[in-house]
Design a protein around this motif. Structure first.
Motif, mmCIF file in Angstrom:
data_model
loop_
_atom_site.group_PDB
_atom_site.id
_atom_site.type_symbol
_atom_site.label_atom_id
_atom_site.label_comp_id
_atom_site.label_asym_id
_atom_site.label_seq_id
_atom_site.Cartn_x
_atom_site.Cartn_y
_atom_site.Cartn_z
ATOM 1 N N PRO A 40 9.579 -2.196 -55.515
ATOM 2 C CA PRO A 40 9.674 -1.206 -54.432
ATOM 3 C C PRO A 40 10.793 -0.202 -54.671
ATOM 4 C CG PRO A 40 10.499 -3.346 -53.706
ATOM 5 C CD PRO A 40 9.848 -3.561 -55.043
ATOM 6 N N GLY A 41 10.466 1.061 -54.472
ATOM 7 C CA GLY A 41 11.470 2.118 -54.588
ATOM 8 C C GLY A 41 11.739 2.573 -56.010
ATOM 9 N N VAL A 42 10.935 2.099 -56.966
ATOM 10 C CA VAL A 42 11.159 2.448 -58.371
ATOM 11 C C VAL A 42 10.162 3.513 -58.810
ATOM 12 C CG1 VAL A 42 11.109 1.569 -60.741
ATOM 13 C CG2 VAL A 42 12.113 0.178 -58.919
ATOM 14 N N LYS A 43 10.685 4.553 -59.467
ATOM 15 C CA LYS A 43 9.815 5.602 -60.002
ATOM 16 C C LYS A 43 9.343 5.199 -61.395
ATOM 17 C CE LYS A 43 12.542 9.152 -57.740
ATOM 18 N NZ LYS A 43 13.678 10.052 -57.989
ATOM 19 N N ARG A 62 16.256 0.948 -59.728
ATOM 20 C CA ARG A 62 16.019 1.592 -58.433
ATOM 21 C C ARG A 62 17.224 2.457 -58.105
ATOM 22 N NH1 ARG A 62 14.141 -2.010 -53.632
ATOM 23 N NH2 ARG A 62 16.123 -3.058 -53.869
ATOM 24 N N PHE A 81 15.822 -4.310 -61.712
ATOM 25 C CA PHE A 81 14.856 -5.407 -61.679
ATOM 26 C C PHE A 81 14.670 -5.838 -63.134
ATOM 27 C CE2 PHE A 81 13.665 -2.956 -57.922
ATOM 28 C CZ PHE A 81 13.394 -3.933 -56.986
ATOM 29 N N GLU B 57 11.202 -2.092 -47.754
ATOM 30 C CA GLU B 57 10.463 -2.357 -48.994
ATOM 31 C C GLU B 57 9.025 -2.744 -48.663
ATOM 32 O OE1 GLU B 57 12.443 -5.517 -51.063
ATOM 33 O OE2 GLU B 57 13.785 -4.144 -52.111
ATOM 34 N N PRO B 59 6.062 -2.623 -51.118
ATOM 35 C CA PRO B 59 5.331 -2.305 -52.348
ATOM 36 C C PRO B 59 3.846 -2.588 -52.220
ATOM 37 C CG PRO B 59 6.550 -4.369 -52.604
ATOM 38 C CD PRO B 59 6.975 -3.759 -51.288
ATOM 39 N N GLU B 122 6.967 6.312 -50.131
ATOM 40 C CA GLU B 122 6.980 6.771 -51.516
ATOM 41 C C GLU B 122 7.404 5.627 -52.415
ATOM 42 O OE1 GLU B 122 8.107 11.349 -52.460
ATOM 43 O OE2 GLU B 122 9.764 9.962 -52.379
ATOM 44 N N HIS B 123 6.674 5.397 -53.491
ATOM 45 C CA HIS B 123 7.003 4.333 -54.455
ATOM 46 C C HIS B 123 7.198 2.980 -53.765
ATOM 47 C CE1 HIS B 123 7.592 7.793 -56.975
ATOM 48 N NE2 HIS B 123 8.678 8.166 -56.332
ATOM 49 N N GLY B 124 6.396 2.711 -52.739
ATOM 50 C CA GLY B 124 6.513 1.416 -52.066
ATOM 51 C C GLY B 124 7.748 1.264 -51.205
ATOM 52 N N LEU B 125 8.380 2.381 -50.880
ATOM 53 C CA LEU B 125 9.555 2.354 -50.015
ATOM 54 C C LEU B 125 9.283 3.250 -48.803
ATOM 55 C CD1 LEU B 125 12.473 1.103 -50.290
ATOM 56 C CD2 LEU B 125 13.219 3.390 -50.919
#
Lengths: 125, 146
Positions: A40-43, A62, A81, B57, B59, B122-125
């Motif tokens: 989650p939150g990773v481009k 992240r 991660f 979070e 995802p 965005e991006h699972g966030l």
């Protein structure tokens, strides 16, 4: 958890960074292995997938969300991660593909031709 | 309420515990975190003079799978479902990513302007901006000199 102390404008700022072990699903299909990794939150550009001698490693970073004001609840932090897997299956290393969508990494590891199940014709005498 | 493929009974107990804790802490204004027990999704919350900010979070979820609502002027509720992707053929070697329905309530310390809440996934966030209600914003009082 490690703490990095950096200095901005002469004032020390403590930045906490952590390394997370992401949750993973591994699915075996007749012709490939599929890995699903929650990031989650990773481009996409911050994900690194590496395969060497049967070991698959996933590393991702992240970035911190720019924050102003004061924190009330902090349940996760920016950071890395990281996870590695030993793949016992014979996979075609040159055909491995990976994509990231909605914070989930999907890695396709096609089985090598030699490892695919084969039907053996039985000849009559 | 919150379900998990791995720990259905534990979650049921957690939910009961949550309820107990909420009742215990009701009126004290300190149950923002619902802490002590794992809640899904994990969140960060911060504030400045104008707004509260929440990131969660989530995802593998899209907008249609998440509902965001504000009740009682200061309670943010995140609800949704992460779908199971059962393949037609093949077998799982490892299943750590949970799925199922979830619900989490965050009680903010001040009322917010529900009409001006902004959400971005965005991006699972999930990122939310929750502007504070006008009456809740800090006010600078001019002191007159006599």
């Amino acid at each position: 958890m490690s703490e990095l102390v950096t200095k901005t404008n002469g004032n020390p700022v403590v930045q906490r960074r952590v390394t997370y072990t992401p949750s993973v699903d591994i699915l075996e299909l007749p012709d490939e292995l599929v890995l699903l990794v929650d990031l989650p939150g990773v481009k996409a550009e911050n994900v690194d997938v590496h395969f060497e001698r049967g070991e698959l490693t996933v590393k991702a970073r992240r970035e911190a969300t720019p924050k102003s004001g004061r924190a009330l609840v902090e349940e996760f932090l920016p950071g890395e991660f990281s996870r590695g897997f030993l793949i016992s299956q014979d996979v075609a290393a040159d055909q491995i593909t990976a994509e990231v969508k909605d914070g989930v990494l999907k890695v396709h590891l096609p089985k090598s031709q030699a490892a695919l199940p084969r039907r053996i014709a039985v000849k009559g005498a | 309420m919150t379900t998990s493929r791995l720990l259905p009974n534990l979650w049921a107990n957690f939910d009961r515990l949550h309820g107990e804790m909420d009742r215990l802490l009701e009126g004290w204004g300190v149950d923002l975190t619902r802490g002590l027990v794992p809640s899904y999704p994990p969140v960060n919350v911060w504030e400045d003079a104008d707004a509260f900010y929440v990131e969660a979070e989530l995802p593998g979820m899209n907008q249609e799978q998440i509902q965001i609502s504000v009740t009682h002027k200061n309670q943010l509720m995140l609800q949704g479902e992460r779908l199971d992707q059962e393949p037609e053929k093949g077998r799982w070697h490892r299943r750590e990513r949970g799925f199922g329905r979830f619900q989490r309530v965050l009680k903010l310390p001040l009322p917010i302007d529900a009409d001006k809440v902004e959400a971005k996934l965005e991006h699972g966030l999930l990122q939310l901006t929750l502007p504070k209600a006008e009456e809740a914003k800090p006010r600078k009082i001019a002191v007159k000199a006599e």
